[in-house]
Design an enzyme around this catalytic site. Structure first.
Site, mmCIF file in Angstrom:
data_model
loop_
_atom_site.group_PDB
_atom_site.id
_atom_site.type_symbol
_atom_site.label_atom_id
_atom_site.label_comp_id
_atom_site.label_asym_id
_atom_site.label_seq_id
_atom_site.Cartn_x
_atom_site.Cartn_y
_atom_site.Cartn_z
ATOM 1 N N SER A 58 0.827 -1.193 0.000
ATOM 2 C CA SER A 58 0.000 0.000 0.000
ATOM 3 C C SER A 58 0.875 1.263 0.000
ATOM 4 O O SER A 58 1.776 1.411 0.815
ATOM 5 C CB SER A 58 -0.890 -0.008 1.230
ATOM 6 N N GLY A 59 0.614 2.150 -0.916
ATOM 7 C CA GLY A 59 1.381 3.396 -0.992
ATOM 8 C C GLY A 59 2.616 3.282 -1.866
ATOM 9 O O GLY A 59 3.421 4.192 -1.930
ATOM 10 N N THR A 109 -1.579 2.725 -8.068
ATOM 11 C CA THR A 109 -2.668 3.444 -8.722
ATOM 12 C C THR A 109 -2.104 4.541 -9.624
ATOM 13 O O THR A 109 -2.565 4.739 -10.742
ATOM 14 C CB THR A 109 -3.608 4.037 -7.671
ATOM 15 N N SER A 151 -6.260 2.711 -2.244
ATOM 16 C CA SER A 151 -7.375 2.022 -2.901
ATOM 17 C C SER A 151 -7.885 0.963 -1.936
ATOM 18 O O SER A 151 -7.124 0.096 -1.511
ATOM 19 C CB SER A 151 -6.904 1.354 -4.173
ATOM 20 N N GLY A 201 -2.075 -4.044 -2.255
ATOM 21 C CA GLY A 201 -0.816 -4.742 -1.975
ATOM 22 C C GLY A 201 -0.889 -5.513 -0.670
ATOM 23 O O GLY A 201 -1.822 -5.361 0.119
ATOM 24 N N GLU A 210 -0.588 -6.581 2.956
ATOM 25 C CA GLU A 210 -0.863 -5.665 4.055
ATOM 26 C C GLU A 210 -0.620 -6.328 5.399
ATOM 27 O O GLU A 210 -1.087 -7.440 5.640
ATOM 28 C CB GLU A 210 -2.338 -5.222 3.983
#
Ligand SMILES: Nc1ncnc2c1ncn2[C@@H]1O[C@H](COP(=O)(O)OP(=O)(O)OP(=O)(O)O)[C@@H](O)[C@H]1O
Ligand SMILES: [Mg+2]
Length: 1025
Positions: free
Chosen positions: A111-112, A116, A167, A405, A407
């Site tokens: 994530s991050g 996206t 997301s 992704g 996590e």
């Protein structure tokens, strides 16, 4: 030519590290990280592993994107330019277009990490390079594709502690292309929206953006219509994130602006204004629902104690916004209907806890269905319409997968379990495809396959999804079992089934591990690391239960849009239905379908890496990244890629790049095949031991070989560049020279043409010049070309002389003297005196003329005879009566006779007796006026000037001054003397010391010309005719 041969190594110097990890000399984690770090510091956030792109989130705007950058990658090969997302997008697009293959781009990372953003850049690239002919239908599809991201992000993204625009759903987007390679449609699949976020968020996190955008961005009046206040802190669902914004890194960082942008994007995509309003009402209803609290009512007399809503107005709002009857809303909130036995329905009241649970389930479900409806709506608009494969050819597809992704949270629940399972599946696919592809290629090329050590996560996938024994299956089992099955019992079942599994553990199986809580936690060793899951609410979330009452309620809404979201509310309550599939099974099925779909396509990978946890630009935390590099299997990826062979290239491409390093291949080889040429080249370098020859490709074992070749190429490039420059400059100079020569030839011919044309023109014009009497007098000379100007001047002069000669030739000798005199007069007077009598025949000896001098002609003849005898002159030059004035101011009538020897002054009154004779040489100068008068002053050498006016001529006042001047001048010329002639209207005279001025005054009434004197000046009074 040069540019297309430039490899990416040429565009990026060694100071930027290796653009492809395959080129690393030694493959260790240290080297890998060093290269990653070096490139990141130089803002080179992209690096290849073969065809896989590794991308590090820069957390800052870099000047890497936009139309110019796109143009640099368009139509290029992967290896031609520095690594970039555009290159991958281009490769996927080209593979699709060239080979009609479906392709997909799988973007993964935690994530991050920038998934996206990467997917957006890919879409932008595809939109920019397609539809050069601007077909309206294709533009429409592109608009929807580009705008859909913004809408989906509003409803599916939220601020989390890891990413301000995270997301909260998985997205797979198919873009359909026609045979020309233009997008004609698309389809979005969404996966497992994290709907629990609607109810509750961690500290520092927010609900989905859509809620805040609605509250902060709507106009006041609209808010009132929805009974909302602007402040998100007033609603249970948005209170937690009320003080936070969308995130500092986002361009659209204000909720107001985003609200506007999303509404606009929805309009562009094709949502009607009713649909948008409906969506807003549903969001408002969810917010109100979140504020509904329940209270138990007291037992009151006969009435049994029950449940009530604390704030009744909220129910009104919900009913209004969902267009449902108020009492039905209230009833669904407070109780549920159960079918007991046959057809009998009983209403069963909720407890406070049950009612709250039902309310939350309803809010979640409404949001989820809203999200799914938005996706479906976009799909229905974007669907490739009226496509007939027989007519239009087969559509091809590029898929872009941007999925959540891996996590690991402090407490991991069912959602994380699903997300991580999804990542396992994708990793599995990655491993399979990369290995499979390699293997296929080796087989195709006839090269022996060597197996590589890599971690295959198949067993973990099995652990989760295996039928009957997998974790999901056990969970389903627990959900379907009647009776109170708790999460704890579920955990125990897991323990019994998987106690020997190497990737599974729990506190029970591993009692010493204090990081897990007994009876609550289990741990899976994922490929990406260990994750401890808490089983709390696993069963509940998996069952994902919603009372039928809500479904029916919403199906019966008067709002057709809301109604369309709840088709299952149609079902009759008494109908016995199959148990709905659990959330886990649904997710597993969608993952299996996704992986199948991806596996059927040619994959391209983008592996995103998050450089640090703090969203700081330009900082790469080594440990943090090392972990990601490890679990993404990037090193294995490089290793597989290099499994014996670091690089492979088709023979022609290899030759194109390295042929300059060998005399047999430069500039072109004469060997039987490219393969033979490559072999010769490698032998010259002594590298033949490090390669294998495939059917169409050369396989190079170690990067060192490649580096050796690159180095010798780099040494030769400047020489080749010079050579090319030399040749090119020579060519340019030759072109210029040839052009100049041509220009001169044209100029020469043109000049020649001009001269010829001019001469022809002259010849034509002067054809008649030979003929008398004019001898071409009126012929106009055409303007000559510059080069002929001197020639023409000469010709002109020649012509004048020739013409003069023709004229003179025809004059009888008797007229010659007169002509000479006239010429002399013209030389002296032309332009100075008005009229000099040129037109007249010049008779000279007027005193001998019977007409001019009827009375005195005889006397004069006698005098002349006497004079001839005495002085022996040859010829009479001129004779005339004159009026003269002397120095005593006396005027008298006299006559003048010019012979070729003397000037005689005669007295006509006394038989022309000579009064004075002067040798002609003594007359040095003549002065006349510019007018028509007949004044002449004869200047003598002895300062005794003679001032006279010719008169008594026939006809009267005949103009004879010119004649006198011409005859005297011609005579002097003949004698080799010069006679000065002055033309002036005020003539100075000197008569034996007396100096005076002579001028002329014209008087109409004057009968005869005469002189008068005043103030020491003579004035000739001239009768004007
Ligand atoms: N190429 C880039 N250039 C500049 N900033 C970037 C880039 N990629 C990502 N970022 C920054 O990082 C943030 C997070 O990126 P992004 O939302 O793409 O992550 P993600 O991988 O999709 O995460 P999640 O799994 O949470 O959805 C972006 O909001 C942006 O600020
Ligand atoms: Mg994302």
């Amino acid at each position: 030519i040069l540019a297309s041969n430039l490899g990416m190594e040429d565009m990026e110097g060694p100071e930027y590290g290796k653009p492809d990890f395959v080129l690393l000399d030694q493959l260790t984690m240290e080297d890998f990280m060093k290269n990653l770090q070096l490139r990141f510091e130089k803002n080179r956030i992209y690096t290849y592993i073969g065809e896989v792109l590794v991308s590090v989130n820069p957390y800052q705007e870099l000047p890497l994107y936009g139309p110019e950058a796109i143009a640099r990658y368009q139509g290029r090969e992967l290896y031609e330019r520095p690594p970039h997302l555009y290159a991958v997008a281009n490769a996927a697009y080209k593979a699709m277009k060239r080979r009609s293959r479906d392709t997909c781009i799988v973007i993964s990372g935690e994530s991050g990490a920038g998934k996206t953003e990467a997917s957006k850049h890919i879409m932008q690239y595809i939109a920019a390079v397609t539809n050069p002919s601007r077909r309206a239908e294709v533009e429409r599809v592109k608009d929807i594709l580009l705008n859909s991201t913004c809408v989906l992000e509003a409803f599916g993204n939220a601020r989390t502690n890891r990413n301000h625009n995270s997301s909260r759903f998985g997205k797979y987007m198919d873009i359909n292309f026609d045979f020309k390679g233009d997008p004609v449609g698309g389809h979005i699949h969404s996966y497992l929206l994290e709907k629990s976020r609607v109810l509750k968020q961690h500290v520092g996190e927010r609900n989905f953006h859509a809620f805040y955008q609605l509250l902060r961005g709507s106009e006041e009046q609209k808010l009132q219509e929805m009974h909302l206040e602007r402040n998100p802190a007033l609603y249970n669902f948005t209170r937690q994130g009320a003080g936070l914004n969308m995130g500092v890194h986002n361009v659209m960082d204000s909720d107001e602006k985003s609200h506007r942008a999303v509404t606009e994007a929805m309009a562009v995509i094709g949502f009607s204004s009713e649909e948008v309003a409906s969506v807003h009402r549903i969001l408002a209803a969810i917010l109100h629902m979140g504020n509904i609290e329940f209270v138990e009512t007291e037992e009151n007399g006969l009435q049994k104690g029950g449940l009530a809503v604390a704030e009744a107005a909220l129910v009104d709002h919900v009913a209004e916004l969902t267009a449902t009857p108020r009492d039905l809303v209230l009833r669904s909130l407070l109780a549920r209907t159960v079918a007991s036995g046959g057809r009998e329905l009983i209403e069963k009241g909720h407890t406070v806890a049950e009612a709250s649970y039902a309310r939350d389930a309803c809010a979640k479900a409404v949001y989820q269905r809203l999200f799914e409806w938005v996706v479906d709506r976009i799909n229905s608009i974007m669907e490739a319409r009226d496509r007939d494969p027989r007519r239009d050819g087969k559509d091809t597809v590029i898929g872009v997968l941007d999925i959540y992704g891996f996590e690991v949270l402090p407490v991991n629940s069912f959602e994380q379990f699903c997300i991580n399972y999804c990542n396992e599946k994708l990793q599995q696919l990655f491993v399979q495809l990369i290995l499979k592809q390699e293997q296929e290629e080796y087989e195709r090329e006839g090269i022996a396959w060597q197996s590589v050590e890599y971690f295959n996560n198949a067993t973990i996938v099995e652990l989760v999804e295996r039928p009957h024994r997998g974790i999901l299956a056990i969970l389903d089992e627990a959900c379907s079992t009647a009776g109170p099955v708790t999460d704890r019992i579920f955990l125990q079942t897991l323990d019994t089934h998987h106690r020997h599994h190497p990737h599974y553990s729990s506190r029970q199986l591993c009692p010493t591990d204090k990081t897990m809580e007994f009876g609550r936690d289990f741990r899976i060793k994922h490929y990406a690391g260990d994750v401890t899951y808490s089983v709390e609410r696993f069963i509940d979330k998996n069952r994902d239960f919603l009372f039928q009452d809500f479904k029916r309620l919403l199906y019966n809404s008067a709002d057709p849009i809301l109604r369309a979201m709840w088709p299952d509310g149609q079902q009759d309550i008494t109908e016995v239905t199959k148990r709905p599939l659990t959330a886990g099974t649904l997710f597993k099925n969608s993952m299996v379908a996704l992986v199948e779909n991806l596996a059927s396509k040619e994959p391209f990978y983008v592996r995103c890496i998050k450089p640090n946890e703090d969203k700081v630009p330009g900082r790469l935390d080594e440990d943090h990244c090392r972990h990601q590099v490890a679990y993404l299997g990037l090193l294995e990826n490089v290793r597989v890629r290099r499994a014996g062979f670091a690089s492979r290239q088709p023979y022609p491409r290899f030759l194109l790049r390295y042929k300059m390093t060998c005399e047999y291949t430069w500039p072109n080889h004469l060997l039987g095949s490219d393969r033979a040429a490559v072999s010769a080249l490698l032998e010259q370098h002594g590298l033949q031991g490090d390669v294998a020859f495939g059917h169409s490709k050369l396989f190079i074992r170690s990067p060192r070989t490649l580096v050796t070749l690159e180095q010798s190429r780099a040494r030769l490039i400047p020489i080749i560049v010079l050579l090319l420059q030399k040749a090119w400059r020579g060519t340019l100079a030759r072109w210029r020279c040839r052009r100049l020569k041509a220009i001169y030839t044209i100029m020469r011919w043109f000049r020649r043409h001009k001269v010829r044309a001019h001469l022809a023109e002259l010849q034509q014009r002067f054809q008649a010049a030979r003929h008398p009497p004019l001898y071409g007098r009126d012929i106009v000379w055409p303007p000559p070309p510059a080069v002929l100007q001197p020639f023409q001047d000469t010709c002109h002069a020649l012509f004048c002389r020739w013409r003069a000669r023709q004229l003179v030739k025809n004059i009888p000798p008797s007229d010659m003297a007169q002509i000479k005199a006239k010429v002399a007069a013209m030389g002296a007077l032309q332009g100075l005196r008005q009229d000099w009598g040129c037109q007249r025949a010049w008779a000279r000896d007027y005193l001998s003329s019977g007409t001019d001098n009827p009375t005195g002609a005889r006397l004069f003849a006698e005098r002349l005879k006497a004079l001839r005898e005495k002085d022996g002159f040859g010829a009479v030059l001129f004779s005339s009566h004159v009026r003269k004035v002397n120095r005593f101011r006396k005027s008298r009538d006299r006559a003048l006779l010019f012979t070729d020897r003397h000037l005689y002054k005669l007295d006509p009154g006394r038989q022309y007796r000579v009064m004075r004779a002067v040798p002609l040489e003594a007359v040095t100068r003549l002065s006349v006026t510019s007018g028509r008068d007949q004044l002449v002053v004869l200047h003598a050498r002895n300062q005794d000037d003679l001032v006279v006016c010719l008169h008594r001529s026939q006809p009267t006042l005949d103009n004879r001054i010119g004649e006198l001047v011409g005859i005297l001048a011609a005579h002097c010329q003949g004698e080799g003397r010069n006679l000065e002639v002055h033309v002036s209207d005020c003539i100075p005279v000197s008569q034996r010391g007396a100096r005076r001025l002579v001028s002329v005054e014209t008087r109409p009434e004057q009968p005869e010309p005469d002189f008068c004197c005043s103030h020491g000046a003579f004035t000739l009074l001239w009768p004007s005719p």
